[in-house]
Design a protein around this motif. Sequence first.
Motif, PDB file in Angstrom:
ATOM      1  N   SER A  55       0.765  -1.036  -0.055  1.00 54.41           N
ATOM      2  CA  SER A  55       0.000  -0.030   0.092  1.00 54.41           C
ATOM      3  C   SER A  55       0.928   1.443   0.530  1.00 54.41           C
ATOM      4  CB  SER A  55      -0.874   0.239   0.993  1.00 54.41           C
ATOM      5  OG  SER A  55      -1.671   1.176   1.414  1.00 54.41           O
ATOM      6  N   THR A  56       0.404   2.200  -0.120  1.00 58.00           N
ATOM      7  CA  THR A  56       0.962   3.568  -0.586  1.00 58.00           C
ATOM      8  C   THR A  56       0.826   4.329   1.331  1.00 58.00           C
ATOM      9  OG1 THR A  56      -1.149   4.870  -1.215  1.00 58.00           O
ATOM     10  CG2 THR A  56       0.758   4.514  -2.871  1.00 58.00           C
ATOM     11  N   ASN A  57      -0.326   3.863   1.908  1.00 57.33           N
ATOM     12  CA  ASN A  57       0.392   3.866   3.926  1.00 57.33           C
ATOM     13  C   ASN A  57       0.751   3.276   4.060  1.00 57.33           C
ATOM     14  OD1 ASN A  57      -2.234   2.528   2.939  1.00 57.33           O
ATOM     15  ND2 ASN A  57      -3.149   4.018   3.949  1.00 57.33           N
ATOM     16  N   GLU A  59       3.370   1.701   7.247  1.00 51.12           N
ATOM     17  CA  GLU A  59       4.238   1.808   8.367  1.00 51.12           C
ATOM     18  C   GLU A  59       5.468   1.391   7.685  1.00 51.12           C
ATOM     19  OE1 GLU A  59       2.791   0.088  12.093  1.00 51.12           O
ATOM     20  OE2 GLU A  59       0.675   0.219  11.299  1.00 51.12           O
TER      21      GLU A  59
END
Length: 81
Positions: A55-57, A59
């Motif tokens: 994902s681009t977000n 952690e």
Amino acid sequence: MAYSTRSIGLMEKAILENGSVSVMEASIIPTSLKVIDGREGFPSLPDVAISIHRSTNNEAHVSLVADYLLSKLAAAPSKDT
């Protein structure tokens, strides 16, 4: 006979003691084993595609692991080398 394990040491032992063959990632083949890809009557193995999806977000630790895997895959020897 079929044998499956996550342990490279156990796989190496099974191959050496039973005169067997196996398919392994080039970077983990122990020096005690001989690569026979495309020789001695065995066919060459096909290339394998490996994908990493993230994902681009993510952690920070997820991105660190993904970046590490990508760097190791990029540095892995290929059949052509």
